[in-house]
Design a protein around this motif. Structure first.
Motif, PDB file in Angstrom:
ATOM      1  N   LEU A   6       0.835  -1.193   0.000  1.00 14.98           N
ATOM      2  CA  LEU A   6       0.000   0.000   0.000  1.00 14.98           C
ATOM      3  C   LEU A   6       0.874   1.248   0.000  1.00 14.98           C
ATOM      4  O   LEU A   6       1.837   1.323   0.759  1.00 14.98           O
ATOM      5  N   TYR A   8       2.172   4.592   1.209  1.00 17.56           N
ATOM      6  CA  TYR A   8       2.126   5.170   2.547  1.00 17.56           C
ATOM      7  C   TYR A   8       3.095   6.335   2.583  1.00 17.56           C
ATOM      8  O   TYR A   8       4.307   6.137   2.601  1.00 17.56           O
ATOM      9  N   GLY A   9       2.557   7.553   2.526  1.00 15.33           N
ATOM     10  CA  GLY A   9       3.419   8.723   2.443  1.00 15.33           C
ATOM     11  C   GLY A   9       4.194   8.683   1.138  1.00 15.33           C
ATOM     12  O   GLY A   9       3.640   8.484   0.067  1.00 15.33           O
ATOM     13  N   CYS A  12       6.162   2.846   0.753  1.00 19.30           N
ATOM     14  CA  CYS A  12       5.157   1.801   0.619  1.00 19.30           C
ATOM     15  C   CYS A  12       5.135   0.992   1.906  1.00 19.30           C
ATOM     16  O   CYS A  12       6.169   0.777   2.541  1.00 19.30           O
ATOM     17  N   LEU A  13       3.976   0.566   2.303  1.00 22.04           N
ATOM     18  CA  LEU A  13       3.810  -0.256   3.486  1.00 22.04           C
ATOM     19  C   LEU A  13       3.342  -1.635   3.020  1.00 22.04           C
ATOM     20  O   LEU A  13       2.359  -1.744   2.287  1.00 22.04           O
TER      21      LEU A  13
END
Length: 139
Positions: A6, A8-9, A12-13
């Motif tokens: 995903l 995230y900022g 990626c997470l």
């Protein structure tokens, strides 16, 4: 175990989900980048204001997200503020309010990047400090 990456900022997470089947994920449709975002924003504002004009005169507050949200304020604010002034709301009566929520206040050194150089320093500005206990807040 299934993995799902995903955004995230600016990184990626990766989520690791139990089970062996692939996760069902709804994703937004991608759109090509705009050639001229400022023009498109101005066009959209003009179309909206043709249906519902701004009230003339008076005071106004424009709320902007703090620097924890990736909002292109430098692109969004100038055409909006131009139209507000054209409607008769003087620059001195348009206050920019940085919505800090419970985040730390935006530092003075961060404001030009947050608001854009074209806007920064030209309008009254409020950057709330969530640690200021002067006003009770009930959740």
């Amino acid at each position: 175990m299934a993995e799902l990456d995903l955004p995230y900022g600016k990184t990626c997470l990766t989520l690791r989900l139990p089970g062996t089947s692939s996760p069902f994920v709804l994703k937004p449709q991608s759109a090509p980048p705009l050639d001229n975002p400022s023009h498109e924003i101005a066009r959209a504002l003009d179309a909206a204001l043709a249906r519902q004009p701004l009230p003339t005169g008076g005071d106004a507050v424009v709320v902007v997200s703090d620097n924890t949200r990736p909002v292109p304020n430098a692109t969004l604010l100038p055409p909006l503020l131009e139209r507000m002034e054209a409607a008769g709301i003087s620059r001195e009566r348009i206050t920019l309010l940085v919505a800090t929520g419970l985040h730390r206040p935006t530092r003075d050194s961060e404001l030009p990047a947050l608001l854009g150089c074209e806007v920064h320093g030209r309008y009254p500005l409020v950057v709330p400090d969530p640690t200021d206990r002067g006003t009770p807040v009930h959740l």
